[in-house]
Write a protein that holds these residues in place. Structure first.
Motif, PDB file in Angstrom:
ATOM      1  N   GLU A 149      24.364  43.729  13.170  1.00 11.23           N
ATOM      2  CA  GLU A 149      23.321  44.484  13.753  1.00 11.23           C
ATOM      3  C   GLU A 149      24.085  45.876  14.232  1.00 11.23           C
ATOM      4  N   ASN A 150      25.482  46.073  14.380  1.00 11.03           N
ATOM      5  CA  ASN A 150      26.381  46.962  15.147  1.00 11.03           C
ATOM      6  C   ASN A 150      26.977  47.973  13.843  1.00 11.03           C
ATOM      7  N   HIS A 151      27.183  47.347  12.807  1.00  9.80           N
ATOM      8  CA  HIS A 151      27.919  48.122  11.790  1.00  9.80           C
ATOM      9  C   HIS A 151      29.118  48.903  12.322  1.00  9.80           C
ATOM     10  N   PRO A 152      30.125  48.086  12.733  1.00  9.16           N
ATOM     11  CA  PRO A 152      31.118  48.510  13.428  1.00  9.16           C
ATOM     12  C   PRO A 152      32.191  49.267  12.296  1.00  9.16           C
ATOM     13  N   LYS A 153      33.072  50.265  12.828  1.00 14.21           N
ATOM     14  CA  LYS A 153      33.803  50.958  11.987  1.00 14.21           C
ATOM     15  C   LYS A 153      35.362  50.306  12.090  1.00 14.21           C
ATOM     16  N   THR A 154      35.671  49.875  13.204  1.00 15.69           N
ATOM     17  CA  THR A 154      37.041  49.637  13.582  1.00 15.69           C
ATOM     18  C   THR A 154      37.184  48.347  14.414  1.00 15.69           C
ATOM     19  N   CYS A 155      37.961  47.322  14.074  1.00 17.38           N
ATOM     20  CA  CYS A 155      38.376  46.280  14.935  1.00 17.38           C
ATOM     21  C   CYS A 155      39.878  46.014  15.076  1.00 17.38           C
ATOM     22  N   SER A 156      40.210  45.550  16.151  1.00 20.03           N
ATOM     23  CA  SER A 156      41.695  45.309  16.481  1.00 20.03           C
ATOM     24  C   SER A 156      41.633  43.482  16.438  1.00 20.03           C
ATOM     25  N   ILE A 157      42.751  43.140  16.069  1.00 24.89           N
ATOM     26  CA  ILE A 157      42.947  41.846  16.052  1.00 24.89           C
ATOM     27  C   ILE A 157      44.426  41.454  16.745  1.00 24.89           C
ATOM     28  N   ILE A 158      44.070  40.701  17.971  1.00 27.24           N
ATOM     29  CA  ILE A 158      45.242  40.320  18.715  1.00 27.24           C
ATOM     30  C   ILE A 158      45.669  38.709  18.207  1.00 27.24           C
ATOM     31  N   GLY A 159      46.890  39.054  17.587  1.00 27.74           N
ATOM     32  CA  GLY A 159      47.547  37.767  16.978  1.00 27.74           C
ATOM     33  C   GLY A 159      47.711  37.785  15.610  1.00 27.74           C
ATOM     34  N   ALA A 160      48.703  37.568  14.982  1.00 25.83           N
ATOM     35  CA  ALA A 160      49.154  37.684  13.437  1.00 25.83           C
ATOM     36  C   ALA A 160      49.498  36.420  12.923  1.00 25.83           C
ATOM     37  N   GLY A 161      48.798  35.168  13.387  1.00 25.35           N
ATOM     38  CA  GLY A 161      48.979  33.874  12.988  1.00 25.35           C
ATOM     39  C   GLY A 161      48.010  33.938  11.842  1.00 25.35           C
ATOM     40  N   PHE A 162      47.867  32.379  11.419  1.00 27.94           N
ATOM     41  CA  PHE A 162      47.034  32.542  10.061  1.00 27.94           C
ATOM     42  C   PHE A 162      45.581  32.808  10.379  1.00 27.94           C
ATOM     43  N   ILE A 163      44.973  32.529  11.581  1.00 32.80           N
ATOM     44  CA  ILE A 163      43.567  32.849  11.644  1.00 32.80           C
ATOM     45  C   ILE A 163      43.260  34.317  11.867  1.00 32.80           C
ATOM     46  N   GLY A 164      44.307  34.908  12.333  1.00 35.42           N
ATOM     47  CA  GLY A 164      44.416  36.422  12.717  1.00 35.42           C
ATOM     48  C   GLY A 164      44.485  37.166  11.247  1.00 35.42           C
ATOM     49  N   LEU A 165      45.129  36.843  10.337  1.00 33.59           N
ATOM     50  CA  LEU A 165      45.499  37.397   8.940  1.00 33.59           C
ATOM     51  C   LEU A 165      44.225  37.321   8.054  1.00 33.59           C
ATOM     52  N   GLU A 166      43.873  36.032   8.418  1.00 34.20           N
ATOM     53  CA  GLU A 166      42.779  35.583   7.493  1.00 34.20           C
ATOM     54  C   GLU A 166      41.535  36.589   7.777  1.00 34.20           C
ATOM     55  N   VAL A 167      41.133  36.593   9.090  1.00 32.53           N
ATOM     56  CA  VAL A 167      40.162  37.449   9.398  1.00 32.53           C
ATOM     57  C   VAL A 167      40.244  38.884   9.421  1.00 32.53           C
ATOM     58  N   ALA A 168      41.647  39.500   9.224  1.00 32.45           N
ATOM     59  CA  ALA A 168      42.050  40.842   8.996  1.00 32.45           C
ATOM     60  C   ALA A 168      41.634  41.130   7.714  1.00 32.45           C
ATOM     61  N   GLU A 169      41.961  40.350   6.576  1.00 27.91           N
ATOM     62  CA  GLU A 169      41.562  40.273   5.132  1.00 27.91           C
ATOM     63  C   GLU A 169      40.153  40.453   4.975  1.00 27.91           C
ATOM     64  N   ASN A 170      39.450  39.572   5.538  1.00 25.70           N
ATOM     65  CA  ASN A 170      37.924  39.470   5.513  1.00 25.70           C
ATOM     66  C   ASN A 170      37.125  40.817   6.095  1.00 25.70           C
ATOM     67  N   LEU A 171      37.638  41.164   7.401  1.00 24.00           N
ATOM     68  CA  LEU A 171      36.985  42.355   7.774  1.00 24.00           C
ATOM     69  C   LEU A 171      37.335  43.521   7.063  1.00 24.00           C
ATOM     70  N   LYS A 172      38.372  43.546   6.578  1.00 21.19           N
ATOM     71  CA  LYS A 172      38.936  44.525   5.552  1.00 21.19           C
ATOM     72  C   LYS A 172      37.942  44.569   4.476  1.00 21.19           C
TER      73      LYS A 172
END
Length: 451
Positions: A149-172
């Motif tokens: 709905e919002n088509h965001p351009k940027t995201c900050s992920i707090i935490g670089a564990g498994f979930i954080g990095l998997e979400v980072a890759e998928n948002l990218k």
């Protein structure tokens, strides 16, 4: 009158326990209470659905409440929260969340599988920016809806564990610019720091901005994030992936012992202090396979194994849970990283004498196209050669080698025994002398040099 088992939680541990009980006993009455609307879903697949890698939402579900009820021959009640336990009378009080109605349910055995919840640190101004966690289907749907709905351009992920990095890759993958903020001194804290450097390099090469040894201090106006280092970031939304905490309130209020990790204490048979109450999964404090110390690791394999053990014991077969190694793996863009057993920090903390073998080679025969580098790091006892743990990072073949090492630890093999493992060989898959065989030869030399 037959026995009744009440299960609190209908996802991994709860659904598996119910299923195993039914396989072992046709007569026991089973009632499952699940607080949310969903049962038996693949939580580990949620980041990939957000990133459109898994295209069909329904593919995440192993069962619906209706199909689970039919398969297990159980009474499955979703949107029902167990709010208290009367241990003396073996009764739980349940709230029907849909109808706002309280009622009681009797049990002969109670299985607690309430899982864990995401940690949301207290951060000034956090309410002023869209922020999400990712533990349940509802979380996933909210993230997906926000992005669509919002088509965001940027995201900050707090935490670089498994979930954080998997979400980072998928948002990218969706074209969103991602920044990751990690409080500790390296990404994936269960991995040794030198191995995690490979992951850090991969993230940076893929365009992920990383802030190590830093934390979100405050959210300022205009979606500006102030870090503890004084740096400022811009983000359209935040994913909080700073860790999880066991859902122990129900057990604690019932007077059941809670471990130092916050997990519900159980014995080897998955029983709590109350022999009629069992507990499994992310909510419990379990044991380590290697030294039987207390360990709280929220992973799918331990939850399913503990559920099997609980079901066995409830239905009359006494069988202990031998403990977990914490074997884990994840994909980070073009790399795979995995670990099992004790890492370097744990070994030093426990003051165990150990040595380390490093070996880097090709995932399969170098002359066959597509071979990728694989770095293996194995820790072992300098006195006995017993394997304590390992980290592996590379392009392919990481999964099969970490699984061999986990099997070796389970079987009590030594570092030199790795020489004798007869691995399969064909140029597309390995080499005549596998990487793990070479680790074994190197380990023998280290042991010889120390004599």
């Amino acid at each position: 009158m037959g026995q009744k088992v009440v299960v609190v939680g209908g996802v991994g541990g709860g659904a598996t326990t119910a299923s195993q009980i039914r396989k072992l006993n046709d007569e026991i009455e089973i009632v499952i209470f699940e607080k949310t609307e969903y049962v038996s879903f693949g939580a580990c697949g949620m980041p990939y659905y957000i990133g459109d890698i898994i295209e069909e939402r329904d593919h995440l579900f192993a069962a619906t409440p209706e199909s689970l009820a039919k398969k297990v021959n159980a009474n499955v009640k979703v949107r029902h929260e167990v709010v208290s336990i009367d241990r003396k009378n073996k009764v739980v009080k349940v709230k029907d969340l849909k109808n706002d109605h309280l009622f009681e349910e009797q049990y002969d055995y109670l299985v607690l599988a309430p899982g864990a919840s995401a940690i949301i640190p207290t951060i000034d101004g956090l309410h002023s920016i869209p922020h999400f966690t990712l533990r349940h289907i509802e979380n996933m749907d909210k993230i997906k809806e926000f992005i669509n709905e919002n088509h965001p351009k940027t995201c900050s992920i707090i935490g670089a564990g498994f979930i954080g990095l998997e979400v980072a890759e998928n948002l990218k993958h969706l074209g969103i610019d991602v920044t990751v903020v990690e409080r500790s001194d390296h990404v994936l804290s269960i991995i040794d720091k030198d191995i995690s450097e490979r992951i850090l390099k991969e993230l940076e090469e893929q365009g992920i901005s990383i802030h190590i040894g830093d934390a979100l201090e405050k959210v300022l106006p205009n979606k500006t994030l102030l870090l503890s280092s004084g740096k400022e970031l811009q983000a359209d939304f935040i994913i909080m992936a700073a860790g999880i905490k066991p859902n122990n309130t129900l057990a604690k209020d019932a007077g059941l012992p809670i471990g130092e990790s916050g997990g519900i204490q159980t014995n080897a048979y998955m029983q709590t202090e109350d022999p009629s109450i069992y507990a499994v999964g992310d909510a419990i404090e379990s044991i380590d396979f290697i030294d039987k110390s207390k360990k709280q690791v929220p992973l799918a394999w331990p939850a399913h194994r503990q559920s099997f053990i609980a079901a066995k014991n409830i239905t009359g077969t006494k069988q202990p849970f031998e403990g977990m190694l914490g074997t884990a793996i994840t994909k980070v863009f073009d790399l795979t990283v995995a670990s099992t057993g004790f890492n370097e920090g744990t070994l030093k903390q426990k003051k165990l004498p150990f040595a380390t073998v490093y070996h880097e080679g090709k995932s399969h025969a170098g002359y066959y196209p597509g071979a990728k580098n694989v770095l293996i790091k194995v820790h072992f006892c300098t006195k006995t050669g017993k394997i304590y743990g390992a980290n592996i990072v590379g392009g392919e073949g990481v999964d099969k080698r970490i699984d061999v090492l986990a099997t070796a630890i389970l079987g009590g093999l030594t570092i030199t025994d790795l020489q004798a493992i007869e691995t399969s060989y064909s140029p597309p898959y390995s080499s005549p002398k596998d990487l793990l065989n070479i680790v074994g030869y190197k380990g023998e030399q280290i042991l010889f040099d120390q004599k």
